[in-house]
Design an enzyme around this catalytic site. Structure first.
Site, PDB file in Angstrom:
ATOM      1  N   ALA A  11      50.360  47.736  37.752  1.00  0.00           N
ATOM      2  CA  ALA A  11      49.706  48.683  36.836  1.00  0.00           C
ATOM      3  C   ALA A  11      48.330  48.155  36.447  1.00  0.00           C
ATOM      4  N   GLY A  12      47.585  47.714  37.447  1.00  0.00           N
ATOM      5  CA  GLY A  12      46.189  47.329  37.228  1.00  0.00           C
ATOM      6  C   GLY A  12      45.311  48.531  37.513  1.00  0.00           C
ATOM      7  N   TYR A  13      44.070  48.280  37.913  1.00  0.00           N
ATOM      8  CA  TYR A  13      43.132  49.389  38.140  1.00  0.00           C
ATOM      9  C   TYR A  13      43.602  50.316  39.259  1.00  0.00           C
ATOM     10  N   LYS A  38      54.827  43.768  35.981  1.00  0.00           N
ATOM     11  CA  LYS A  38      55.390  42.562  35.372  1.00  0.00           C
ATOM     12  C   LYS A  38      55.507  42.672  33.853  1.00  0.00           C
ATOM     13  N   VAL A  81      57.819  41.905  41.079  1.00  0.00           N
ATOM     14  CA  VAL A  81      58.098  42.190  42.494  1.00  0.00           C
ATOM     15  C   VAL A  81      58.189  40.855  43.218  1.00  0.00           C
ATOM     16  N   GLU A 170      30.048  35.089  34.371  1.00  0.00           N
ATOM     17  CA  GLU A 170      30.429  35.889  33.189  1.00  0.00           C
ATOM     18  C   GLU A 170      31.171  35.017  32.171  1.00  0.00           C
ATOM     19  N   ASP A 301      42.801  44.700  45.232  1.00  0.00           N
ATOM     20  CA  ASP A 301      42.508  43.375  45.800  1.00  0.00           C
ATOM     21  C   ASP A 301      43.461  42.963  46.921  1.00  0.00           C
ATOM     22  N   ALA A 318      37.043  46.055  40.728  1.00  0.00           N
ATOM     23  CA  ALA A 318      37.741  47.123  40.025  1.00  0.00           C
ATOM     24  C   ALA A 318      37.174  48.476  40.465  1.00  0.00           C
ATOM     25  N   GLN A 319      35.866  48.479  40.722  1.00  0.00           N
ATOM     26  CA  GLN A 319      35.211  49.718  41.118  1.00  0.00           C
ATOM     27  C   GLN A 319      35.859  50.310  42.381  1.00  0.00           C
TER      28      GLN A 319
HETATM   29  P1  FAD Z   1      44.697  44.190  38.875  1.00  0.00           P
HETATM   30  O1  FAD Z   1      43.840  45.105  38.100  1.00  0.00           O
HETATM   31  O2  FAD Z   1      44.538  42.740  38.674  1.00  0.00           O
HETATM   32  O3  FAD Z   1      46.225  44.594  38.609  1.00  0.00           O
HETATM   33  C1  FAD Z   1      47.330  43.999  39.233  1.00  0.00           C
HETATM   34  C2  FAD Z   1      48.574  44.324  38.396  1.00  0.00           C
HETATM   35  O4  FAD Z   1      49.736  43.897  39.098  1.00  0.00           O
HETATM   36  C3  FAD Z   1      48.588  43.598  37.042  1.00  0.00           C
HETATM   37  O5  FAD Z   1      49.043  44.480  36.042  1.00  0.00           O
HETATM   38  C4  FAD Z   1      49.609  42.473  37.254  1.00  0.00           C
HETATM   39  O6  FAD Z   1      50.268  42.076  36.073  1.00  0.00           O
HETATM   40  C5  FAD Z   1      50.572  43.149  38.223  1.00  0.00           C
HETATM   41  N1  FAD Z   1      51.330  42.205  39.060  1.00  0.00           N
HETATM   42  C6  FAD Z   1      50.834  41.161  39.778  1.00  0.00           C
HETATM   43  N2  FAD Z   1      51.818  40.560  40.469  1.00  0.00           N
HETATM   44  C7  FAD Z   1      52.948  41.232  40.168  1.00  0.00           C
HETATM   45  C8  FAD Z   1      54.313  41.115  40.595  1.00  0.00           C
HETATM   46  N3  FAD Z   1      54.693  40.176  41.470  1.00  0.00           N
HETATM   47  N4  FAD Z   1      55.202  41.978  40.105  1.00  0.00           N
HETATM   48  C9  FAD Z   1      54.845  42.950  39.220  1.00  0.00           C
HETATM   49  N5  FAD Z   1      53.577  43.137  38.802  1.00  0.00           N
HETATM   50  C10 FAD Z   1      52.649  42.289  39.265  1.00  0.00           C
HETATM   51  N6  FAD Z   1      35.311  44.058  39.191  1.00  0.00           N
HETATM   52  C11 FAD Z   1      34.383  45.014  38.933  1.00  0.00           C
HETATM   53  O7  FAD Z   1      34.311  46.012  39.657  1.00  0.00           O
HETATM   54  N7  FAD Z   1      33.533  44.902  37.866  1.00  0.00           N
HETATM   55  C12 FAD Z   1      33.590  43.871  37.005  1.00  0.00           C
HETATM   56  O8  FAD Z   1      32.805  43.798  36.049  1.00  0.00           O
HETATM   57  C13 FAD Z   1      34.552  42.859  37.239  1.00  0.00           C
HETATM   58  N8  FAD Z   1      34.655  41.822  36.378  1.00  0.00           N
HETATM   59  C14 FAD Z   1      35.645  40.884  36.568  1.00  0.00           C
HETATM   60  C15 FAD Z   1      35.752  39.850  35.640  1.00  0.00           C
HETATM   61  C16 FAD Z   1      36.725  38.886  35.793  1.00  0.00           C
HETATM   62  C17 FAD Z   1      36.859  37.789  34.780  1.00  0.00           C
HETATM   63  C18 FAD Z   1      37.612  38.947  36.923  1.00  0.00           C
HETATM   64  C19 FAD Z   1      38.689  37.892  37.096  1.00  0.00           C
HETATM   65  C20 FAD Z   1      37.495  39.960  37.854  1.00  0.00           C
HETATM   66  C21 FAD Z   1      36.511  40.944  37.692  1.00  0.00           C
HETATM   67  N9  FAD Z   1      36.362  42.011  38.597  1.00  0.00           N
HETATM   68  C22 FAD Z   1      35.418  42.986  38.366  1.00  0.00           C
HETATM   69  C23 FAD Z   1      37.282  42.147  39.739  1.00  0.00           C
HETATM   70  C24 FAD Z   1      38.425  43.132  39.362  1.00  0.00           C
HETATM   71  O9  FAD Z   1      38.988  42.746  38.134  1.00  0.00           O
HETATM   72  C25 FAD Z   1      39.511  43.201  40.431  1.00  0.00           C
HETATM   73  O10 FAD Z   1      38.917  43.496  41.662  1.00  0.00           O
HETATM   74  C26 FAD Z   1      40.521  44.289  40.052  1.00  0.00           C
HETATM   75  O11 FAD Z   1      41.214  43.916  38.889  1.00  0.00           O
HETATM   76  C27 FAD Z   1      41.506  44.550  41.174  1.00  0.00           C
HETATM   77  O12 FAD Z   1      42.347  45.617  40.795  1.00  0.00           O
HETATM   78  P2  FAD Z   1      43.852  45.642  41.282  1.00  0.00           P
HETATM   79  O13 FAD Z   1      44.423  46.955  40.837  1.00  0.00           O
HETATM   80  O14 FAD Z   1      43.960  45.272  42.700  1.00  0.00           O
HETATM   81  O15 FAD Z   1      44.555  44.447  40.473  1.00  0.00           O
HETATM   82  P1  NAD Z   2      33.522  34.792  44.425  1.00  0.00           P
HETATM   83  O1  NAD Z   2      34.194  34.509  45.708  1.00  0.00           O
HETATM   84  O2  NAD Z   2      32.661  35.965  44.312  1.00  0.00           O
HETATM   85  O3  NAD Z   2      32.682  33.504  43.963  1.00  0.00           O
HETATM   86  C1  NAD Z   2      33.229  32.211  44.051  1.00  0.00           C
HETATM   87  C2  NAD Z   2      32.113  31.169  44.017  1.00  0.00           C
HETATM   88  O4  NAD Z   2      32.732  29.885  44.063  1.00  0.00           O
HETATM   89  C3  NAD Z   2      31.177  31.265  45.220  1.00  0.00           C
HETATM   90  O5  NAD Z   2      29.848  31.266  44.750  1.00  0.00           O
HETATM   91  C4  NAD Z   2      31.515  30.025  46.043  1.00  0.00           C
HETATM   92  O6  NAD Z   2      30.397  29.505  46.722  1.00  0.00           O
HETATM   93  C5  NAD Z   2      31.998  29.047  44.978  1.00  0.00           C
HETATM   94  N1  NAD Z   2      32.897  28.011  45.495  1.00  0.00           N
HETATM   95  C6  NAD Z   2      33.881  28.141  46.427  1.00  0.00           C
HETATM   96  N2  NAD Z   2      34.491  26.955  46.648  1.00  0.00           N
HETATM   97  C7  NAD Z   2      33.902  26.057  45.827  1.00  0.00           C
HETATM   98  C8  NAD Z   2      34.106  24.670  45.591  1.00  0.00           C
HETATM   99  N3  NAD Z   2      35.025  23.948  46.241  1.00  0.00           N
HETATM  100  N4  NAD Z   2      33.317  24.049  44.670  1.00  0.00           N
HETATM  101  C9  NAD Z   2      32.364  24.741  43.981  1.00  0.00           C
HETATM  102  N5  NAD Z   2      32.124  26.062  44.185  1.00  0.00           N
HETATM  103  C10 NAD Z   2      32.890  26.723  45.078  1.00  0.00           C
HETATM  104  O7  NAD Z   2      34.729  34.863  43.351  1.00  0.00           O
HETATM  105  P2  NAD Z   2      34.750  35.446  41.871  1.00  0.00           P
HETATM  106  O8  NAD Z   2      33.503  35.144  41.143  1.00  0.00           O
HETATM  107  O9  NAD Z   2      36.051  34.989  41.304  1.00  0.00           O
HETATM  108  O10 NAD Z   2      34.835  37.014  42.100  1.00  0.00           O
HETATM  109  C11 NAD Z   2      35.985  37.590  42.727  1.00  0.00           C
HETATM  110  C12 NAD Z   2      35.738  39.063  42.967  1.00  0.00           C
HETATM  111  O11 NAD Z   2      35.660  39.751  41.719  1.00  0.00           O
HETATM  112  C13 NAD Z   2      34.429  39.319  43.689  1.00  0.00           C
HETATM  113  O12 NAD Z   2      34.603  40.370  44.579  1.00  0.00           O
HETATM  114  C14 NAD Z   2      33.473  39.734  42.590  1.00  0.00           C
HETATM  115  O13 NAD Z   2      32.484  40.632  43.049  1.00  0.00           O
HETATM  116  C15 NAD Z   2      34.410  40.414  41.612  1.00  0.00           C
HETATM  117  N6  NAD Z   2      33.875  40.284  40.241  1.00  0.00           N
HETATM  118  C16 NAD Z   2      32.915  41.175  39.874  1.00  0.00           C
HETATM  119  C17 NAD Z   2      32.337  41.056  38.624  1.00  0.00           C
HETATM  120  C18 NAD Z   2      31.279  42.053  38.203  1.00  0.00           C
HETATM  121  O14 NAD Z   2      31.049  43.004  38.936  1.00  0.00           O
HETATM  122  N7  NAD Z   2      30.653  41.875  37.063  1.00  0.00           N
HETATM  123  C19 NAD Z   2      32.738  40.030  37.759  1.00  0.00           C
HETATM  124  C20 NAD Z   2      33.699  39.122  38.181  1.00  0.00           C
HETATM  125  C21 NAD Z   2      34.265  39.255  39.447  1.00  0.00           C
END
Ligand code: FAD
Ligand code: NAD
Length: 404
Positions: A11-13, A38, A81, A170, A301, A318-319
């Site tokens: 139940a994520g995005y 979960k 799961v 971030e 993801d 998430a987008q």
């Molecule tokens: P999620 O949204 O993570 O949802 C997965 C769901 O599955 C959760 O509810 C989890 O609890 C559940 N789940 C997992 N395993 C199990 C299991 N075994 N059984 C039951 N349930 C389970 N992307 C953007 O586009 N813009 C941003 O600004 C951005 N900022 C981010 C900032 C941070 C700090 C992080 C970590 C990521 C960011 N991302 C951003 C990336 C984005 O969050 C992910 O790409 C997105 O959440 C993926 O969506 P999803 O539905 O695949 O998974």
């Molecule tokens: P990422 O893969 O985008 O970045 C990981 C960084 O860690 C890279 O710069 C890489 O060079 C570095 N790295 C890898 N191995 C290393 C090591 N051994 N030592 C030091 N540095 C190392 O991962 P992320 O930042 O977790 O993002 C994951 C996904 O979520 C991406 O697709 C990103 O676009 C998305 N996201 C988007 C936003 C946003 O749009 N604002 C915010 C957070 C995450």
């Protein structure tokens, strides 16, 4: 006649977007919809860096799933799961089994450690509400106990962030706003605190606009972040990290807190289930189905979609997960009605990276933004995600309205 059963995992995005669209498009008689997650709440993964730093309470980043599902159409099952048996149309849960006619896998990411020693044991990763809560509490404990220890080890006040991708940057933005508050609260001298970001690539935010990257680095450096660029973490230990130095040498950086933000992979359930995958991500067909399985869709993801212009996968965001959820729901309805499914085409609206609550950088519809304008845009994006899943009432409950 029995109704076709649609089971959505996660139940994520991606998962919630699929379910909220399905519940609008299908009547109770047309299908049985089951959502498995979960926890009984959804969390905004994109806000977890705020809860981890402690700049936003973890209750602000989550809401009850029951707030956004129509319970007369969707049955919610709280379970973990454990496996999927796609050849038997079965899902194995921690508390039973579920069968399905159509399955949507939206289980999200896991932290990618690349097999680096000690990371699982000694580093934190920003992966869930519970993980965020642990990070916030751990950092706060370091500050709270510093003055109470006889030897006052300054390493306790060193925080290492591994990876300067969007998550690392971030998180640093939030941390640099939170640390002065912690110093005031626990009478800690700010000069004793070190925030070190270790990035393996030759730049932070590899691949992003260099002018905006420069701005982000300068803003974070002004607030005390030390960048170690072109430096790879080789190991995490109980005392900190070991990084590579030159060809054969290593260096130890002692730290009370290590947050690993250096990449994600898909959910390990994908690997267990036997889907063809690359780091637990499945290269899905054009209509988001898993290769070889006509009744299994994979979104978010756990899926991998190739950008035809670059021939490389789109970064998992998430987008894209939310856009996939819309198309996935339409395609399931099309199959139920015996119609053709449609191709998923990603409409990239841009990227905004926050640098704390009051600053950001981004490219939106091709326009570069920084500072308050970018920060405003980030909050609009955050509120839009709430609106897409839960409508105006969810925006009013959970939205971000402190724009300046
Ligand atoms: P999620 O949204 O993570 O949802 C997965 C769901 O599955 C959760 O509810 C989890 O609890 C559940 N789940 C997992 N395993 C199990 C299991 N075994 N059984 C039951 N349930 C389970 N992307 C953007 O586009 N813009 C941003 O600004 C951005 N900022 C981010 C900032 C941070 C700090 C992080 C970590 C990521 C960011 N991302 C951003 C990336 C984005 O969050 C992910 O790409 C997105 O959440 C993926 O969506 P999803 O539905 O695949 O998974
Ligand atoms: P990422 O893969 O985008 O970045 C990981 C960084 O860690 C890279 O710069 C890489 O060079 C570095 N790295 C890898 N191995 C290393 C090591 N051994 N030592 C030091 N540095 C190392 O991962 P992320 O930042 O977790 O993002 C994951 C996904 O979520 C991406 O697709 C990103 O676009 C998305 N996201 C988007 C936003 C946003 O749009 N604002 C915010 C957070 C995450």
């Amino acid at each position: 006649m029995t109704k076709p059963k649609i089971v959505v995992l996660g139940a994520g995005y991606g998962g919630l977007m699929t379910v909220t669209r399905l519940q609008k498009m299908l009547s109770q008689n047309e299908a049985e919809i089951v959502l498995v997650n979960k926890h009984d709440y959804h969390y905004e993964t994109t806000w977890l860096h705020e809860a981890s730093a402690g700049t936003l309470h973890h209750d602000r980043v989550r809401y009850a799933i029951s707030n956004v599902i129509n319970r007369s159409k969707v049955k919610f099952v709280q379970a973990t799961v454990e496996n999927i048996k796609p050849n038997e149309n079965k899902v194995v849960l921690n508390n039973g089994e579920l069968d399905y006619d159509y399955l949507v896998v939206a289980l999200g990411p896991e932290s990618e450690t690349f097999g680096i020693k000690g990371l699982k044991e000694y580093a934190f990763a920003i992966t869930s509400v519970n993980a965020a809560r642990r990070i916030r509490e751990h950092i706060e404990t370091q500050f709270a106990t510093y003055n109470t220890e006889k030897d006052k080890k300054e390493e306790r006040l060193t925080i290492v962030v591994g990876g300067a991708g969007f998550t690392g940057i971030e998180f640093l933005g939030e941390l640099t706003n939170r640390v002065p508050e912690l110093c005031r609260e626990y009478d800690v001298d700010f000069q004793k605190v070190r925030i070190i970001c270790v990035e393996a690539a030759p730049t932070v935010l590899p691949g992003f606009d260099p002018e905006l990257v420069q701005y982000a680095m300068e803003q974070l450096q002004k607030k005390g972040v030390e960048f170690r660029i072109g430096t790879a973490i080789k190991e995490a230990t109980p005392d900190g990290i070991i990084v590579a130095k030159g060809e054969n040498e290593t260096e130890e950086i002692k730290a009370g807190t290590v947050v690993w933000a250096a990449g994600v992979r898909g959910n390990s359930v994908i690997e267990k289930a036997g889907f063809e995958n690359n780091r637990a991500r499945v290269k899905v067909e054009e209509d988001l189905r898993a290769p070889g399985y006509n009744n299994v869709f994979i979104v978010g993801d756990c899926s991998l979609v190739i950008n035809e212009e670059t021939n490389r996968p789109y970064p998992p965001t998430a987008q894209i997960a939310m856009q996939q959820g819309v198309v996935c729901a339409k395609n399931i309805v099309a199959l139920l009605k015996g119609q053709e499914t449609q191709k998923f085409v990603f409409d990239n609206k841009g990227t905004v990276c926050s640098l704390g609550d009051d600053d950001a950088i981004g490219i939106v519809f091709g326009r570069k933004l920084k500072g308050t304008k970018a920060s405003f845009m980030k909050k609009v994006i955050d509120n839009r995600a709430l609106f897409m899943i839960g409508g105006l009432s969810l925006v009013l409950k959970k939205g971000k309205f402190k724009f300046f």
